[in-house]
Design an enzyme around this catalytic site. Structure first.
Site, mmCIF file in Angstrom:
data_model
loop_
_atom_site.group_PDB
_atom_site.id
_atom_site.type_symbol
_atom_site.label_atom_id
_atom_site.label_comp_id
_atom_site.label_asym_id
_atom_site.label_seq_id
_atom_site.Cartn_x
_atom_site.Cartn_y
_atom_site.Cartn_z
ATOM 1 N N LYS A 27 4.829 57.481 35.546
ATOM 2 C CA LYS A 27 4.772 56.180 35.532
ATOM 3 C C LYS A 27 4.863 55.435 34.209
ATOM 4 C CE LYS A 27 5.104 55.381 40.011
ATOM 5 N NZ LYS A 27 6.081 54.825 40.575
ATOM 6 N N ASP A 48 18.658 60.904 48.350
ATOM 7 C CA ASP A 48 17.773 61.630 47.483
ATOM 8 C C ASP A 48 17.994 60.823 45.920
ATOM 9 O OD1 ASP A 48 15.714 62.823 46.053
ATOM 10 O OD2 ASP A 48 16.178 64.768 47.172
ATOM 11 N N ALA A 60 12.758 52.117 50.611
ATOM 12 C CA ALA A 60 12.541 50.933 51.389
ATOM 13 C C ALA A 60 12.207 51.421 52.773
ATOM 14 C CB ALA A 60 13.663 50.370 51.123
ATOM 15 N N TYR A 90 1.633 62.007 38.335
ATOM 16 C CA TYR A 90 2.002 60.653 38.475
ATOM 17 C C TYR A 90 1.952 59.620 37.211
ATOM 18 C CZ TYR A 90 1.893 56.463 41.459
ATOM 19 O OH TYR A 90 1.839 55.204 42.068
HETATM 20 N N1 LIG Z 1 0.712 52.000 46.908
HETATM 21 C C1 LIG Z 1 0.140 51.591 45.744
HETATM 22 O O1 LIG Z 1 -1.192 51.253 45.594
HETATM 23 C C2 LIG Z 1 0.900 51.636 44.279
HETATM 24 C C3 LIG Z 1 0.416 51.527 43.437
HETATM 25 C C4 LIG Z 1 1.234 51.414 42.134
HETATM 26 C C5 LIG Z 1 2.418 51.926 42.309
HETATM 27 N N2 LIG Z 1 3.141 52.280 43.405
HETATM 28 C C6 LIG Z 1 4.490 52.554 43.458
HETATM 29 O O2 LIG Z 1 5.354 51.816 44.329
HETATM 30 C C7 LIG Z 1 6.218 52.640 44.977
HETATM 31 C C8 LIG Z 1 6.064 52.279 46.405
HETATM 32 O O3 LIG Z 1 4.952 52.913 46.821
HETATM 33 P P1 LIG Z 1 4.417 52.874 48.498
HETATM 34 O O4 LIG Z 1 3.015 52.688 48.499
HETATM 35 O O5 LIG Z 1 5.074 51.758 49.182
HETATM 36 O O6 LIG Z 1 4.648 54.347 48.831
HETATM 37 P P2 LIG Z 1 5.022 54.794 50.170
HETATM 38 O O7 LIG Z 1 4.783 53.818 51.292
HETATM 39 O O8 LIG Z 1 4.700 56.269 50.335
HETATM 40 O O9 LIG Z 1 6.803 54.688 50.216
HETATM 41 C C9 LIG Z 1 7.399 55.562 49.446
HETATM 42 C C10 LIG Z 1 9.079 55.229 49.565
HETATM 43 O O10 LIG Z 1 9.611 56.057 48.787
HETATM 44 C C11 LIG Z 1 10.838 56.664 49.528
HETATM 45 N N3 LIG Z 1 11.081 57.923 48.763
HETATM 46 C C12 LIG Z 1 10.359 59.048 48.554
HETATM 47 N N4 LIG Z 1 10.918 59.987 47.904
HETATM 48 C C13 LIG Z 1 12.200 59.426 47.962
HETATM 49 C C14 LIG Z 1 13.381 60.019 47.176
HETATM 50 N N5 LIG Z 1 13.539 61.269 46.608
HETATM 51 N N6 LIG Z 1 14.600 59.409 47.301
HETATM 52 C C15 LIG Z 1 14.537 58.410 47.779
HETATM 53 N N7 LIG Z 1 13.650 57.557 48.545
HETATM 54 C C16 LIG Z 1 12.371 58.209 48.339
HETATM 55 C C17 LIG Z 1 10.143 57.005 50.931
HETATM 56 O O11 LIG Z 1 10.948 57.274 51.810
HETATM 57 P P3 LIG Z 1 11.093 58.292 52.900
HETATM 58 O O12 LIG Z 1 9.622 58.042 53.716
HETATM 59 O O13 LIG Z 1 12.099 58.159 53.883
HETATM 60 O O14 LIG Z 1 10.965 59.759 52.329
HETATM 61 C C18 LIG Z 1 9.426 55.724 50.830
HETATM 62 O O15 LIG Z 1 10.391 54.607 51.606
HETATM 63 C C19 LIG Z 1 6.166 53.942 44.500
HETATM 64 O O16 LIG Z 1 6.925 54.161 43.263
HETATM 65 C C20 LIG Z 1 4.697 54.108 44.119
HETATM 66 O O17 LIG Z 1 4.453 55.055 43.084
HETATM 67 C C21 LIG Z 1 2.370 52.221 44.524
#
Ligand SMILES: NC(=O)c1ccc[n+]([C@@H]2O[C@H](COP(=O)([O-])OP(=O)(O)OC[C@H]3O[C@@H](n4cnc5c(N)ncnc54)[C@H](OP(=O)(O)O)[C@@H]3O)[C@@H](O)[C@H]2O)c1
Length: 247
Positions: free
Chosen positions: A160, A64, A14, A156
Site C-alpha cells: 500500500k 487476474d 468489484a 500489505y
Molecule cells: N476494508 C477495509 O477496511 C480496507 C481498508 C483500506 C484499504 N482497503 C483496500 O480496498 C480494496 C478493497 O477492499 P475490500 O475490503 O472491498 O476487499 P474485499 O471485500 O475482500 O474485495 C476484494 C476484491 O478484490 C478482488 N480481487 C482479489 N484479487 C484479485 C485479482 N488478483 N485480480 C482481480 N481482482 C481481485 C476480489 O475479487 P474475487 O472475490 O472475485 O476474487 C474482490 O472483488 C483493497 O485494495 C483493500 O486493500 C480496504
C-alpha cells in the site's frame, strides 16, 4: 446533474466490498462501467445484471490483475467493447497477514503481486489509451496502513505504501497529458476483508477513531466519484484518507 455522465470507468476487484460499491455509485452517476473479479464469478455476474438498472453500458470481466498479460488483454477488450476508457480505479486487493518472523515468502509475493504489481499492470496498459486521448484519471486504493504501518501486515503495508509512490510518480509523468493520478487511503471499512477480524479488536479500534464508527464502502465510493469527476480537475498526486480521522 450526473457527475460521471459520458465517462467510461474500469474498477478492478468489484465483485464485493468497496469495489462493488464504487461500481454502483459510478453507474448511478451516469458512467459506463467495466469491472473485474477473479474468484467470485457468481457475484460478478450478478453485479453485471444489477447495474443494468442504471441504464448505462456495463460489463464484468474475469481477469487476474496481478498478471501482466491478462491486464493488457483486459484493456484491449474494454476499448473494443466500450470504445473509450476515461477512469481506472485500481481497487483489487488481498491480505495475507502474519508477523514478519512467521511470514512466508509466498505470502509476501502474493500480496505484493495482487496489491502492487496489479496497479503497475493495469495502469501501464490503460495509460497508452489515455495518452492518445490526452485525458484520463487513475484512482489507486491504498490504505492508512500504507502510511503508518501495522504490526502483522508488513507485506500489505509495503504494497500500500508502494501504491502511493507509484501514483505520485505517474502524476508527475503524465500530468502534461491531462492524466491525473490520485490515491485513496481508507481506514477501517466494513467489508468481507474486515469481517474476519476479532470483534474485540474492532471495538478497540473504533474507540480510537475520532468519528467513533467504522467506515462503510459508500464512504470510500463517494470520494472516488469526486476524484473521477471533473469536480477534482485540479487535483493530482494526492493521497486522500477516508478514515474517520484515524490518520
Ligand atoms: N476494508 C477495509 O477496511 C480496507 C481498508 C483500506 C484499504 N482497503 C483496500 O480496498 C480494496 C478493497 O477492499 P475490500 O475490503 O472491498 O476487499 P474485499 O471485500 O475482500 O474485495 C476484494 C476484491 O478484490 C478482488 N480481487 C482479489 N484479487 C484479485 C485479482 N488478483 N485480480 C482481480 N481482482 C481481485 C476480489 O475479487 P474475487 O472475490 O472475485 O476474487 C474482490 O472483488 C483493497 O485494495 C483493500 O486493500 C480496504
Amino acid at each position: 446533474m450526473k457527475l460521471l455522465a459520458g465517462k467510461t470507468a474500469l474498477i478492478t476487484g468489484a465483485s464485493k466490498g468497496i469495489g462493488r460499491k464504487i461500481a454502483e455509485e459510478f453507474a448511478k452517476q451516469g458512467a459506463n462501467v467495466a469491472f473485474t473479479y477473479l474468484s467470485s464469478v457468481e457475484k460478478g455476474e450478478a453485479l453485471e445484471q444489477e447495474l443494468q438498472a442504471f441504464g448505462t453500458q456495463v460489463k464484468g470481466y474475469r481477469s487476474d490483475a496481478s498478471k501482466f498479460a491478462e491486464a493488457e488483454q483486459l484493456i484491449t477488450s474494454i476499448v473494443a467493447d466500450f470504445g473509450a476508457l476515461d477512469v481506472v480505479v485500481n481497487n483489487a486487493g488481498i491480505t495475507k497477514d502474519g508477523l514478519l518472523m512467521r511470514m512466508s515468502e509466498e505470502n509476501w509475493d502474493d500480496v505484493i503481486n495482487v496489491n502492487l504489481k496489479s496497479v503497475f499492470n493495469v495502469t501501464k496498459a490503460a495509460s497508452k489509451i489515455m495518452m492518445k486521448a490526452r485525458k484520463g484519471v487513475f484512482i489507486n486504493m491504498s490504505s492508512v496502513v500504507g502510511v503508518q504501518g501495522n504490526a502483522g501486515q508488513a507485506n500489505y503495508a509495503a504494497s500500500k505504501a508502494g501504491i502511493i509512490g507509484f501514483s505520485k510518480s505517474v502524476a508527475k509523468e503524465l500530468g502534461s497529458r491531462n492524466i491525473r493520478s490520485n490515491v485513496v487511503a481508507p481506514g477501517f471499512i466494513r467489508t468481507e476483508m474486515t469481517d474476519v477480524l476479532d470483534p474485540k479488536v474492532v471495538e478497540g479500534w473504533t474507540q480510537d477513531i475520532p468519528l467513533k464508527r467504522a467506515g462503510e464502502a459508500e464512504d470510500v465510493a463517494n470520494v472516488c466519484v469526486f476524484l473521477a469527476s471533473d469536480m477534482s480537475a485540479y487535483v493530482t498526486g494526492q493521497v486522500l484518507s477516508v478514515c474517520g480521522g484515524m490518520l
